[in-house]
Design a protein around this motif. Structure first.
Motif, mmCIF file in Angstrom:
data_model
loop_
_atom_site.group_PDB
_atom_site.id
_atom_site.type_symbol
_atom_site.label_atom_id
_atom_site.label_comp_id
_atom_site.label_asym_id
_atom_site.label_seq_id
_atom_site.Cartn_x
_atom_site.Cartn_y
_atom_site.Cartn_z
ATOM 1 N N SER A 61 0.865 -1.179 0.000
ATOM 2 C CA SER A 61 0.000 0.000 0.000
ATOM 3 C C SER A 61 0.905 1.233 0.000
ATOM 4 O O SER A 61 2.141 1.118 0.005
ATOM 5 C CB SER A 61 -0.947 -0.020 1.204
ATOM 6 N N THR A 63 1.698 3.259 2.264
ATOM 7 C CA THR A 63 2.563 3.338 3.442
ATOM 8 C C THR A 63 3.860 2.556 3.225
ATOM 9 O O THR A 63 4.919 2.949 3.737
ATOM 10 C CB THR A 63 1.818 2.830 4.695
ATOM 11 N N THR A 139 -4.813 14.154 3.717
ATOM 12 C CA THR A 139 -6.151 13.606 3.492
ATOM 13 C C THR A 139 -7.030 13.642 4.742
ATOM 14 O O THR A 139 -8.255 13.698 4.647
ATOM 15 C CB THR A 139 -6.013 12.146 2.989
ATOM 16 N N ASP A 164 4.808 12.938 0.449
ATOM 17 C CA ASP A 164 3.732 11.945 0.428
ATOM 18 C C ASP A 164 2.606 12.527 -0.421
ATOM 19 O O ASP A 164 1.874 13.403 0.031
ATOM 20 C CB ASP A 164 3.259 11.656 1.861
ATOM 21 N N LYS A 190 -6.130 5.924 -5.016
ATOM 22 C CA LYS A 190 -6.721 7.263 -4.824
ATOM 23 C C LYS A 190 -6.888 7.916 -6.193
ATOM 24 O O LYS A 190 -7.735 7.477 -6.952
ATOM 25 C CB LYS A 190 -5.856 8.051 -3.859
HETATM 26 C C1 LIG Z 1 -4.201 7.115 2.030
HETATM 27 C C2 LIG Z 1 -3.013 7.873 2.452
HETATM 28 C C3 LIG Z 1 -1.915 7.250 3.048
HETATM 29 C C4 LIG Z 1 -1.917 5.787 3.400
HETATM 30 O O1 LIG Z 1 -1.859 5.002 2.271
HETATM 31 P P1 LIG Z 1 -2.128 3.422 2.412
HETATM 32 O O2 LIG Z 1 -2.243 3.034 0.961
HETATM 33 O O3 LIG Z 1 -3.382 3.256 3.189
HETATM 34 O O4 LIG Z 1 -0.952 2.828 3.054
HETATM 35 C C5 LIG Z 1 -0.823 8.006 3.372
HETATM 36 N N1 LIG Z 1 -0.784 9.318 3.134
HETATM 37 C C6 LIG Z 1 -1.826 9.966 2.564
HETATM 38 C C7 LIG Z 1 -1.730 11.431 2.338
HETATM 39 C C8 LIG Z 1 -2.968 9.263 2.203
HETATM 40 O O5 LIG Z 1 -4.012 9.907 1.646
#
Ligand SMILES: *Cc1c(COP(=O)(O)O)cnc(C)c1O
Length: 378
Positions: A61, A63, A139, A164, A190
């Motif tokens: 994922s 992360t 987010t 990120d 996303k």
């Molecule tokens: C969704 C998100 C994450 C986490 O991503 P995962 O795919 O759930 O590990 C980290 N940072 C931001 C800004 C996100 O929107």
């Protein structure tokens, strides 16, 4: 029968072209066929990341890609700066701490963006800082940070800038190279309109030098292995073959639209959503730094947020997100990213209006939808 609608800031809905690709029979990855796919998505990702750097694809994922950044750039006892303005900024602190990194923090009030000048001050006072960990769209609060401004100050230091962009990439502008972002991270579920399961990480030459010098133990996420493989149009381990084939379809759709049009579409949906929640008498959670990715709005004290979200989802099939941590039960977050379009927003707002009314909140019914329609008609 109930129909479901997904308006959450990840996962997001999936276009039929992508679903079709996911349904194809699996192929082997050490084949010329799959090498063609690797070539295609590697080029396509550079377009979406707006970079000339390599973009590595991880079976994880988002992360996982964040962790890959930390464990490939820094060695234990190194110093890093983390910007913490929400749940995902906090994650940088947790990951760097897990790796024994000496972590400096700029704490930003939830709902606000970090001021690049604050970062400049800390970098000047702490020349040992080797990396700055930031969040493009936070987010959890709906805030967009000024990555261009941050890039301009970080580039004057010896530190690398890590962004990120898990929710922001492919939804709002991020000029990785022009804004001096050394490492940009994203995920599949996303703005990129895929199921969860892929992590992405782009690495600049300056950052890759740090990867080569890094003494931190790592194996699966070792980007030296990823680079060696990618140079031969290969992957170090079995890749998420099906998801990568689907990624090729998602990238094709994005290239057909063009990044500029995609950003415009997200902006329009965000403007409409913001106008609608304000017309309903709700307050934007991040009025000064609202992203075009997800809109966070504060609920009136009389409304139980968790019940609102649950009723929309379990009774009517419309899934939005609530608040996290301190904002649990106090916020709603409506995503307008990826494969979400104008009439999905209208539909989500109409469900919100219905459930708010049922919960006893008073407003002229239809006023949110009207405000959104007016923006879309412009
Ligand atoms: C969704 C998100 C994450 C986490 O991503 P995962 O795919 O759930 O590990 C980290 N940072 C931001 C800004 C996100 O929107």
């Amino acid at each position: 029968m109930r129909k479901n609608y997904l308006l959450t800031p990840g996962p997001t809905p999936i276009p039929p072209q992508v679903s079709e690709a996911l349904a194809r029979p699996i192929i082997h990855h050490r084949t010329p066929q799959f090498q063609e796919v690797i070539k295609e998505v590697s080029e396509g990702l550079k377009y979406i990341f707006q970079t000339k750097n390599d973009v590595f694809i991880l079976a994880s994922s988002g992360t996982g890609a964040m962790e890959a950044a930390v464990c490939n750039l820094l060695s234990p006892q190194d110093t890093a700066l983390c910007i913490d303005g929400g749940k995902f900024g906090e994650r940088w602190i947790e990951i760097t701490k897990a790796y024994g990194i000496n972590c400096q923090v700029i704490k930003v009030e939830w709902g606000k963006a970090v001021d690049p000048i604050e970062i400049e001050k800390v970098l000047k006072a702490n020349p040992k800082i080797k990396a700055v960990f930031t969040t493009h769209c936070e987010t959890s609060t709906g805030v967009v940070n000024d990555i261009q401004g941050i890039g301009a100050v970080v580039k004057e230091s010896s530190a690398v800038l890590v962004v990120d962009a898990i929710s922001g990439l492919g939804a709002i502008d991020l000029k990785s190279d022009d804004w001096f972002c050394d490492v940009v991270i994203s995920g599949s579920q996303k703005g990129l309109m895929l199921p969860p399961g892929l992590g992405f990480i782009s690495v600049s030459p300056k950052a890759f030098k740090m990867v080569e010098d890094c003494k931190n133990p790592r194996y699966y996420f070792d980007l030296k292995k990823a680079k060696k493989a990618l140079d031969k149009t290969d992957t170090p381990f079995t890749p998420a073959i099906g998801l990568i084939i689907a990624l090729a379809e998602a990238i094709k759709l994005m290239q057909q639209d063009g990044l500029e049009n995609i950003f415009q579409r997200h902006k329009k949906m965000a403007d409409a959503t913001r106008a609608a929640v304000k017309a309903l008498g709700l307050e934007l959670f991040a009025p000064d730094a609202a992203s075009d990715v997800v809109t966070a709005a504060k609920l009136p004290a009389s409304i139980e947020g968790e019940k609102l979200v649950k009723t929309m989802r379990d009774t009517y099939g419309v899934t939005i997100a609530g608040g996290q941590d301190a904002m649990k039960g106090k916020l709603i977050r409506i995503a307008h990213m990826g494969y979400i379009a104008e009439f999905d927003i209208i539909l989500g707002l109409s469900c919100l209006e219905k459930v708010l009314t049922q919960m006893g909140y008073k407003f002229p019914i239809g006023s949110g939808i009207k405000a959104a329609q007016e923006v879309f008609l412009k």
